[in-house]
Motif scaffolding. Structure first.
Motif, short mmCIF file in Angstrom:
data_model
loop_
_atom_site.label_atom_id
_atom_site.label_comp_id
_atom_site.label_asym_id
_atom_site.label_seq_id
_atom_site.Cartn_x
_atom_site.Cartn_y
_atom_site.Cartn_z
N GLN A 108 0.80 -1.22 0.00
CA GLN A 108 0.00 0.00 0.00
C GLN A 108 0.84 1.27 0.00
OE1 GLN A 108 -2.53 -2.57 -0.51
NE2 GLN A 108 -3.35 -0.53 -0.51
N ARG B 43 4.21 2.30 -4.06
CA ARG B 43 3.75 3.52 -4.74
C ARG B 43 4.93 4.44 -5.03
NH1 ARG B 43 -1.95 2.42 -3.90
NH2 ARG B 43 -1.62 0.24 -3.44
N GLN B 44 5.96 3.87 -5.60
CA GLN B 44 7.14 4.68 -5.92
C GLN B 44 6.84 5.54 -7.14
OE1 GLN B 44 9.73 4.56 -3.82
NE2 GLN B 44 8.59 3.04 -2.68
N SER B 45 7.53 6.65 -7.25
CA SER B 45 7.29 7.55 -8.37
C SER B 45 7.93 7.04 -9.67
CB SER B 45 7.83 8.95 -8.04
OG SER B 45 9.18 8.84 -7.65
N ARG C 251 6.22 1.24 -11.78
CA ARG C 251 4.75 1.22 -11.81
C ARG C 251 4.22 0.38 -12.97
NH1 ARG C 251 4.78 6.81 -10.69
NH2 ARG C 251 4.06 7.25 -12.81
N ASN D 137 1.81 -2.82 -12.71
CA ASN D 137 0.54 -2.87 -13.45
C ASN D 137 0.43 -4.15 -14.27
OD1 ASN D 137 -0.37 -0.50 -12.40
ND2 ASN D 137 0.22 0.76 -14.14
N ASP E 160 -8.44 -1.25 -2.72
CA ASP E 160 -7.11 -0.68 -2.53
C ASP E 160 -7.14 0.48 -1.54
OD1 ASP E 160 -4.35 -0.80 -3.36
OD2 ASP E 160 -4.69 1.10 -4.40
N GLU E 161 -8.10 1.37 -1.72
CA GLU E 161 -8.19 2.56 -0.87
C GLU E 161 -8.58 2.20 0.56
OE1 GLU E 161 -7.97 6.24 0.66
OE2 GLU E 161 -7.13 5.54 -1.23
N THR F 281 -5.45 0.85 2.15
CA THR F 281 -4.48 1.93 2.38
C THR F 281 -4.89 2.74 3.60
OG1 THR F 281 -3.91 2.08 0.04
CG2 THR F 281 -3.40 4.00 1.37
#
Length: 196
Positions: free
Chosen positions: A105, A109-111, A116, A120, A161-162, A165
């Motif tokens: 979570q 979430r790396q930039s 990403r 995915n 997911d939310e 998190t």
């Protein structure tokens, strides 16, 4: 195959703990090696670098998780039951492994765009499971026939997911599993076939 070797699993499990406790950026390969009880060099026999460990960890854990879901939903007789199973299993997987919950979570979430994209890719199989459940619900006339599959997929996965998190951000102070039925009801109501 490397993935079947015991040290591979040892390193993956150690990485989950180290990354959860220190954050991805502060998790040196040497810390992961120490936690796994292997020499630093051993890690490079299995992984190219730290990013490869993070992606592999997600592939491994998510892959096992998707297989479990696919098996479990085969035992359910309709789309509504299958959706409830998916929600419960999603929550259960993370509620029972708080280190993994922190990694999936927050740390995943790396930039980094490349990272990403790899993540995915792994999620595509999970999205297909959601698609099949929704398609089945539409065939059974439980779900609206005019649903936009892409939107529904985002809605279902995004909701799960939310909520996870939020639970992680609140230091996992409440029972995540208790939200399953409420989330299921909200989603079912949103997907329901409209009767005139």
């Amino acid at each position: 195959m490397k993935k079947n070797k015991p040290k591979y699993k040892q390193i993956i499990d150690a990485a989950v703990e180290v990354i959860a406790e220190n954050g991805y950026h502060a998790s040196q390969v040497s810390k992961i090696a120490r936690k796994a009880g292997v020499a630093d060099g051993t890690i490079y026999l299995y992984f190219k670098n730290k990013e490869d460990i993070l992606v592999s960890l997600f592939e491994q854990k998510m892959g096992q998780f998707i297989e479990k879901i696919e098996e479990e939903i085969k035992t359910k007789s309709n789309a509504k039951e299958k959706l409830l199973s998916l929600i419960e299993m999603h929550y259960q997987q993370l509620a029972h492994n708080h280190h993994l919950a922190i990694v999936t979570q927050l740390e995943l979430r790396q930039s980094n765009k490349e990272l990403r994209l790899k993540i995915n890719d792994v999620l595509k199989r999970y999205m297909l499971v959601i698609d099949h459940i929704v398609e089945e619900g539409m065939e059974e006339k439980h779900f609206d026939q005019n649903l936009d599959m892409r939107l529904v997929r985002q809605l279902v996965f995004g909701t799960l997911d939310e909520t996870v998190t939020n639970w992680v951000m609140n230091d996992q102070k409440y029972d995540l599993m208790k939200q399953s039925k409420g989330v299921h009801q909200l989603l079912i109501n949103g997907l329901a076939q409209k009767t005139n």
